[in-house]
Design a protein around this motif. Structure first.
Motif, PDB file in Angstrom:
ATOM      1  N   ARG A 199       0.834  -1.196   0.000  1.00 28.01           N
ATOM      2  CA  ARG A 199       0.000   0.000   0.000  1.00 28.01           C
ATOM      3  C   ARG A 199       0.875   1.256   0.000  1.00 28.01           C
ATOM      4  N   ARG A 200       0.328   2.330  -0.464  1.00 27.50           N
ATOM      5  CA  ARG A 200       1.068   3.585  -0.471  1.00 27.50           C
ATOM      6  C   ARG A 200       1.253   4.110   0.951  1.00 27.50           C
ATOM      7  N   ASN A 201       2.200   5.022   1.091  1.00 25.73           N
ATOM      8  CA  ASN A 201       2.427   5.724   2.355  1.00 25.73           C
ATOM      9  C   ASN A 201       2.760   4.779   3.499  1.00 25.73           C
ATOM     10  N   GLY A 202       3.532   3.736   3.172  1.00 16.44           N
ATOM     11  CA  GLY A 202       4.004   2.845   4.231  1.00 16.44           C
ATOM     12  C   GLY A 202       2.953   1.954   4.832  1.00 16.44           C
ATOM     13  N   GLY A 203       1.907   1.640   4.091  1.00 15.79           N
ATOM     14  CA  GLY A 203       0.817   0.825   4.624  1.00 15.79           C
ATOM     15  C   GLY A 203       1.110  -0.654   4.694  1.00 15.79           C
TER      16      GLY A 203
END
Length: 456
Positions: A199-203
């Motif tokens: 996932r984006r943003n460190g998800g």
């Protein structure tokens, strides 16, 4: 009268007391332990009995590698695993791989994903006595989706028939494959709960299956009497797997607090397989194709895994030991015991706890679990005699010369090295160059005469 074998032990670590006790004797009858205790109190030997003297050795139960892929062939690339060698060649190669693992002191393994039905076939060959090998608890091909491991290739290639994974595009198809594998005689069925999609943003990694799908597949696996094992490095995949009550989560590097609690609630076992991460960090070379990026990724995961898995262990989650043997960086028979060292260095185990994990805790889900689990009366006589003291130096178990003897069901194992590094041209891709030879590179690195290929 059937002969017995008496084994004199310098120090006996039975895997149950957590201690090494001096001057002990094991008595083996058939393939099992008939008596264990102080040498001074051992039964009298009969005329037909045999004495084995390990009085200068540390004697312990055979180790278990709960994460060994015998069909991988010490692969250099993913394509080497999935594409090139014939299934028949893989089966023969896997027999030698299994023997190499046995020779290093690992008397049992779990193979959680293989090409075709290679691992169950090798298991059956061992069990009927065609050749001596470790006790094998075997899976077939791992179930995957487009978000899961094994879906490496472009869509126009898909997941090849010879891959160690098999694509599922619906829950109904997955249930059908589970039933087919159960019919074919596997012991365990593997789900790939994440892969490389994040996932984006460190998800974190995206779970390959939804929670509902995971529950349905695990319920069906258990209904059919098989083990449910999963690959899950990410938080989401580990959480969904633990909630569904799988038997083993491999890696679980990013398991969260909710996942830890679910693992406790459902008695889920974690198998970190840190040896693969450690070797990728320790052994990379500048000429490796992955050198610019892979070691740093492995370092980050090792740091994350160390933190999260220590929390899981402190909470009471059970652990197994498995090295992920089968890659070029974890070749068969070489680094299985490095997983024990990793448990000590990164997870806070003492050497004694690491050995108990690899010899007793790791037997609890095996095919032969009722007859394994320490050196005690009635248990199978799977034994390793070591020159050295692994309680003071756990790395002793990684030294080939320190493995003095291995007994499988009381029978000695030939410890001469297996030829596992011999390679046939059909096993791997036809690699030819490591870079593009444009004029700028050639002019900077090659004499004009050599570049021309003709005399000046």
């Amino acid at each position: 009268m059937t002969a017995r074998t008496f084994i004199r032990c310098g120090h006996l670590f039975d895997g149950l007391s957590g201690q090494a006790v001096p001057a002990q004797t094991l008595v083996i009858y058939g393939d099992s332990i008939d008596w264990v205790g102080p040498t001074a109190q051992s039964p009298a030997m009969g005329e037909v009995d045999t004495l084995i003297d390990y009085s200068d050795c540390f004697v312990m139960p055979g180790m278990v590698d709960c994460h060994a892929h015998i069909s991988y062939g010490n692969a250099l690339t993913q394509e080497d695993i999935d594409l090139y060698a014939s299934m028949e060649f893989r089966a023969l190669r896997s027999m030698v791989a299994a023997q190499a693992i046995l020779k290093s002191g690992f008397t049992s393994i779990i193979d959680p994903a293989c090409s075709g039905m290679v691992a169950p076939a090798v298991r059956d060959a061992v069990n009927v006595g065609l050749f001596q090998g470790p006790r094998i608890t075997a899976s077939g091909r791992a179930l995957t989706t487009q978000q899961g491991l094994y879906d490496w290739y472009p869509q126009w290639i898909g997941v090849p028939e010879a891959s160690t994974g098999v694509m599922t595009t619906s829950l109904d198809q997955a249930i059908g494959l589970i039933r087919q594998q159960a019919k074919d005689g596997v012991d365990a069925i593997k789900l790939t709960m994440d892969g490389i999609h994040a996932r984006r943003n460190g998800g974190g990694l995206i779970a390959a299956y939804t929670q509902a799908e995971t529950h349905a597949m695990v319920d069906e696996i258990h209904r059919l009497g098989k083990l449910a094992v999963v690959h899950a490095r990410g938080r989401e995949g580990a959480l969904y797997s633990a909630r569904a009550g799988v038997d083993i989560i491999y890696h679980a590097s990013s398991i969260c607090d909710d996942g830890i609690q679910a693992a406790l609630d459902k008695d889920v076992v974690l198998c970190p397989s840190l040896a693969l991460l450690v070797n990728n960090i320790d052994f990379h070379e500048p000429t490796d194709p992955s050198a610019p990026w892979w070691p740093d990724i492995q370092r980050r995961e090792l740091n994350t895994a160390s933190r999260n898995l220590q929390r899981a262990r402190e909470a009471g989650v059970r652990f197994m030991s498995g090295s992920e043997a089968g890659f070029a960086v974890t070749p068969y028979g070489e680094w299985g015991a490095k997983e024990l060292e990793a448990h000590v260095r990164y997870l806070g185990f003492t050497p004694a706890e690491a050995i108990v994990c690899a010899t007793v805790e790791s037997t609890r889900l095996l095919r032969e679990r009722d007859r394994l689990g320490g050196l005690a009366k009635g248990k199978l006589a799977d034994i390793v005699a070591v020159k050295g003291d692994p309680l003071s130096d756990i790395t002793v178990l990684q030294r080939r010369e320190a493995i003095h003897a291995v007994l499988l069901g009381g029978r000695p194992v030939d410890l001469s090295p297996a030829p596992t590094h011999a390679r046939h041209f059909s096993e791997f891709s036809q690699g030819m160059w490591h870079r593009v030879y444009d004029r700028a590179y050639v002019n900077a690195n090659f004499p004009r005469e050599a570049a021309a290929g003709v005399p000046a």
